[in-house]
Scaffold this active site. Structure first.
Site, PDB file in Angstrom:
ATOM      1  N   THR A 132      10.722 -30.482  24.633  1.00  0.00           N
ATOM      2  CA  THR A 132      11.103 -31.576  25.541  1.00  0.00           C
ATOM      3  C   THR A 132      10.787 -32.872  24.806  1.00  0.00           C
ATOM      4  O   THR A 132       9.622 -33.208  24.587  1.00  0.00           O
ATOM      5  CB  THR A 132      10.304 -31.523  26.854  1.00  0.00           C
ATOM      6  OG1 THR A 132      10.540 -30.259  27.484  1.00  0.00           O
ATOM      7  CG2 THR A 132      10.737 -32.636  27.804  1.00  0.00           C
ATOM      8  N   LYS A 164      17.043 -32.627  31.106  1.00  0.00           N
ATOM      9  CA  LYS A 164      15.627 -32.269  31.336  1.00  0.00           C
ATOM     10  C   LYS A 164      14.903 -33.430  32.038  1.00  0.00           C
ATOM     11  O   LYS A 164      14.018 -33.220  32.874  1.00  0.00           O
ATOM     12  CB  LYS A 164      14.969 -31.931  29.996  1.00  0.00           C
ATOM     13  CG  LYS A 164      13.484 -31.647  30.066  1.00  0.00           C
ATOM     14  CD  LYS A 164      13.132 -30.305  30.683  1.00  0.00           C
ATOM     15  CE  LYS A 164      11.617 -30.152  30.801  1.00  0.00           C
ATOM     16  NZ  LYS A 164      11.192 -28.859  31.254  1.00  0.00           N
ATOM     17  N   LYS A 178       3.735 -37.078  29.173  1.00  0.00           N
ATOM     18  CA  LYS A 178       4.625 -37.267  28.012  1.00  0.00           C
ATOM     19  C   LYS A 178       6.077 -37.293  28.490  1.00  0.00           C
ATOM     20  O   LYS A 178       6.845 -38.172  28.139  1.00  0.00           O
ATOM     21  CB  LYS A 178       4.368 -36.128  27.020  1.00  0.00           C
ATOM     22  CG  LYS A 178       5.217 -36.130  25.764  1.00  0.00           C
ATOM     23  CD  LYS A 178       6.365 -35.137  25.773  1.00  0.00           C
ATOM     24  CE  LYS A 178       5.977 -33.688  25.898  1.00  0.00           C
ATOM     25  NZ  LYS A 178       7.111 -32.753  25.880  1.00  0.00           N
TER      26      LYS A 178
HETATM   27  N1  LIG Z   1       4.386 -24.969  29.049  1.00  0.00           N
HETATM   28  C1  LIG Z   1       5.369 -25.147  29.906  1.00  0.00           C
HETATM   29  O1  LIG Z   1       5.290 -24.735  31.078  1.00  0.00           O
HETATM   30  C2  LIG Z   1       6.631 -25.863  29.469  1.00  0.00           C
HETATM   31  C3  LIG Z   1       7.752 -25.788  30.307  1.00  0.00           C
HETATM   32  C4  LIG Z   1       8.922 -26.403  29.919  1.00  0.00           C
HETATM   33  C5  LIG Z   1       8.956 -27.132  28.730  1.00  0.00           C
HETATM   34  N2  LIG Z   1       7.836 -27.226  27.952  1.00  0.00           N
HETATM   35  C6  LIG Z   1       7.926 -28.008  26.708  1.00  0.00           C
HETATM   36  O2  LIG Z   1       7.984 -27.104  25.609  1.00  0.00           O
HETATM   37  C7  LIG Z   1       7.318 -27.676  24.490  1.00  0.00           C
HETATM   38  C8  LIG Z   1       6.201 -26.744  24.032  1.00  0.00           C
HETATM   39  O3  LIG Z   1       5.313 -26.549  25.126  1.00  0.00           O
HETATM   40  P1  LIG Z   1       4.130 -25.459  25.056  1.00  0.00           P
HETATM   41  O4  LIG Z   1       3.602 -25.362  26.425  1.00  0.00           O
HETATM   42  O5  LIG Z   1       4.598 -24.252  24.331  1.00  0.00           O
HETATM   43  O6  LIG Z   1       3.089 -26.270  24.146  1.00  0.00           O
HETATM   44  P2  LIG Z   1       1.865 -25.702  23.306  1.00  0.00           P
HETATM   45  O7  LIG Z   1       1.380 -24.401  23.826  1.00  0.00           O
HETATM   46  O8  LIG Z   1       0.896 -26.838  23.167  1.00  0.00           O
HETATM   47  O9  LIG Z   1       2.524 -25.408  21.879  1.00  0.00           O
HETATM   48  C9  LIG Z   1       2.976 -26.441  21.039  1.00  0.00           C
HETATM   49  C10 LIG Z   1       3.450 -25.811  19.750  1.00  0.00           C
HETATM   50  O10 LIG Z   1       3.892 -26.865  18.872  1.00  0.00           O
HETATM   51  C11 LIG Z   1       3.165 -26.782  17.652  1.00  0.00           C
HETATM   52  N3  LIG Z   1       2.991 -28.135  17.107  1.00  0.00           N
HETATM   53  C12 LIG Z   1       2.610 -29.238  17.820  1.00  0.00           C
HETATM   54  N4  LIG Z   1       2.577 -30.308  16.989  1.00  0.00           N
HETATM   55  C13 LIG Z   1       2.938 -29.865  15.762  1.00  0.00           C
HETATM   56  C14 LIG Z   1       3.087 -30.498  14.508  1.00  0.00           C
HETATM   57  N5  LIG Z   1       2.894 -31.826  14.355  1.00  0.00           N
HETATM   58  N6  LIG Z   1       3.459 -29.738  13.456  1.00  0.00           N
HETATM   59  C15 LIG Z   1       3.677 -28.417  13.602  1.00  0.00           C
HETATM   60  N7  LIG Z   1       3.555 -27.750  14.772  1.00  0.00           N
HETATM   61  C16 LIG Z   1       3.182 -28.477  15.835  1.00  0.00           C
HETATM   62  C17 LIG Z   1       1.842 -26.142  18.021  1.00  0.00           C
HETATM   63  O11 LIG Z   1       1.223 -25.614  16.870  1.00  0.00           O
HETATM   64  P3  LIG Z   1      -0.362 -25.281  16.879  1.00  0.00           P
HETATM   65  O12 LIG Z   1      -0.488 -23.889  17.412  1.00  0.00           O
HETATM   66  O13 LIG Z   1      -0.760 -25.418  15.471  1.00  0.00           O
HETATM   67  O14 LIG Z   1      -1.018 -26.320  17.772  1.00  0.00           O
HETATM   68  C18 LIG Z   1       2.342 -25.069  18.999  1.00  0.00           C
HETATM   69  O15 LIG Z   1       2.934 -24.006  18.310  1.00  0.00           O
HETATM   70  C19 LIG Z   1       6.817 -29.068  24.936  1.00  0.00           C
HETATM   71  O16 LIG Z   1       7.750 -30.029  24.548  1.00  0.00           O
HETATM   72  C20 LIG Z   1       6.739 -28.917  26.447  1.00  0.00           C
HETATM   73  O17 LIG Z   1       6.891 -30.172  27.107  1.00  0.00           O
HETATM   74  C21 LIG Z   1       6.680 -26.592  28.288  1.00  0.00           C
END
Ligand SMILES: NC(=O)c1ccc[n+]([C@@H]2O[C@H](COP(=O)([O-])OP(=O)(O)OC[C@H]3O[C@@H](n4cnc5c(N)ncnc54)[C@H](OP(=O)(O)O)[C@@H]3O)[C@@H](O)[C@H]2O)c1
Length: 290
Positions: A97, A172, A240
């Site tokens: 997102t 979104k 965010k």
């Molecule tokens: N969680 C939800 O319910 C949900 C629902 C809809 C949409 N989203 C969206 O989906 C996306 C991911 O969400 P999530 O919940 O999966 O987040 P998350 O668990 O915090 O995972 C983030 C991922 O991105 C990687 N990452 C972050 N910064 C990075 C960088 N600078 N370089 C390389 N890798 C990086 C992290 O790696 P590390 O493991 O090394 O930290 C991890 O693999 C976000 O944009 C969020 O808004 C989430």
């Protein structure tokens, strides 16, 4: 079956990449923190790579799910970025997102390299990712969309092409505007029911069969009444997303008074130590009378 790279094995990406492997695609994974890669490979048996570039080499599709605009640039650009490893004709599908601006910028950079780019944020949360039942809203050229649909379908219950680059992210934003307003309404309704001395649980059960029904009401009213927020979609992520929404609205002239207010309420939840709490924690600001 396709050769697919997946970059970002977080809460969402871990499960989405897992569905690709279970469908029979050949999956090449990269994650910044290596521990997540071994965890994923132990469970699903794909191939692990040390940089986004190496994971992307030879892949027909490169899926990405990282945190925000800056994270997306970090994994796509530069010497070790995915773009550097992708062959002409391959397609980058971004499930982060992020802003519509960064989607347009990445689509332009991809086109210069003869790559496809789709902005494809998702809705449905961790549960949707685990079940492979996400809603996926997609911006970008139709020809790339048509090729990517069978792959995205591994973890989707609904996929829709919304228009040119950035349209997926704009859709979104519409989703997050709905969710913020719904959750504040639900928090106020539960708070009111408690202040009125009603059986709040019973009130929710009866109104859930009427015009106030929503996914948030069905799935969140109970945990809101219990004060249980240690799960789900984090307030920090929501802030965010709302900051992206409010920036876009400042440009396109949309009036979002409730969204702006709810964003401030979320800032209060963060100040209460609730940055990682589920977004339904808006009710924690509203104190029951003694
Ligand atoms: N969680 C939800 O319910 C949900 C629902 C809809 C949409 N989203 C969206 O989906 C996306 C991911 O969400 P999530 O919940 O999966 O987040 P998350 O668990 O915090 O995972 C983030 C991922 O991105 C990687 N990452 C972050 N910064 C990075 C960088 N600078 N370089 C390389 N890798 C990086 C992290 O790696 P590390 O493991 O090394 O930290 C991890 O693999 C976000 O944009 C969020 O808004 C989430």
């Amino acid at each position: 079956m396709a050769e697919v790279a997946f970059i970002g094995l977080g809460v969402m990406g871990f499960n989405m990449a897992g569905h690709l492997a279970c469908e029979g695609h050949s999956v090449r994974v990269y994650n910044r923190t290596p521990g997540r890669i071994s965890l994923w490979c132990d469970e699903f048996g794909g191939d692990a790579f040390a940089t986004p570039r190496e994971a992307a080499e030879g892949a027909e599709f490169v899926m990405v799910c990282v945190g925000n605009d800056a994270d997306l640039r970090a994994v796509l650009l530069g010497e070790d970025g995915a773009f550097a490893g992708m062959a002409p004709g391959s397609i980058l599908v971004d499930h982060t997102t992020a802003s519509a601006d960064v989607a347009r910028e990445m689509a332009t950079l991809a086109a210069e390299r003869e790559l496809g780019f789709l902005d494809a944020p998702v809705s449905g949360g961790q549960a949707g990712a685990e079940a492979g039942m996400l809603s996926v809203m997609v911006g970008g050229e139709r020809v790339f969309y048509d090729r990517a649909v069978p792959v995205i379908d591994s973890y989707a219950k609904m996929i829709r092409h919304m228009g040119p680059a950035g349209s997926g992210q704009l859709t979104k934003m519409v989703n997050q505007i709905c969710v913020g307003g719904l959750l504040q309404g639900l928090a106020e309704a539960l708070h009111f029911a408690q202040c009125a001395g009603l059986n709040a649980q019973g009130a929710m059960e009866v109104i859930s069969k009427g015009a106030a029904q929503s996914w948030q009401l069905e799935h969140r009213h109970q945990t809101m009444l219990e004060g249980n927020f240690d799960f789900g979609f984090a307030v920090d992520w929501m802030r965010k997303d709302l900051s992206i929404v409010l920036d876009e609205a400042a440009r396109n002239g949309a009036q979002l008074p409730v969204t702006a207010l709810v964003d401030q309420f979320y800032a209060e939840v963060q100040a209460m130590g609730g940055g990682r709490w589920d977004t339904s924690s808006l009710i924690a600001r509203l104190k029951k009378p003694a």
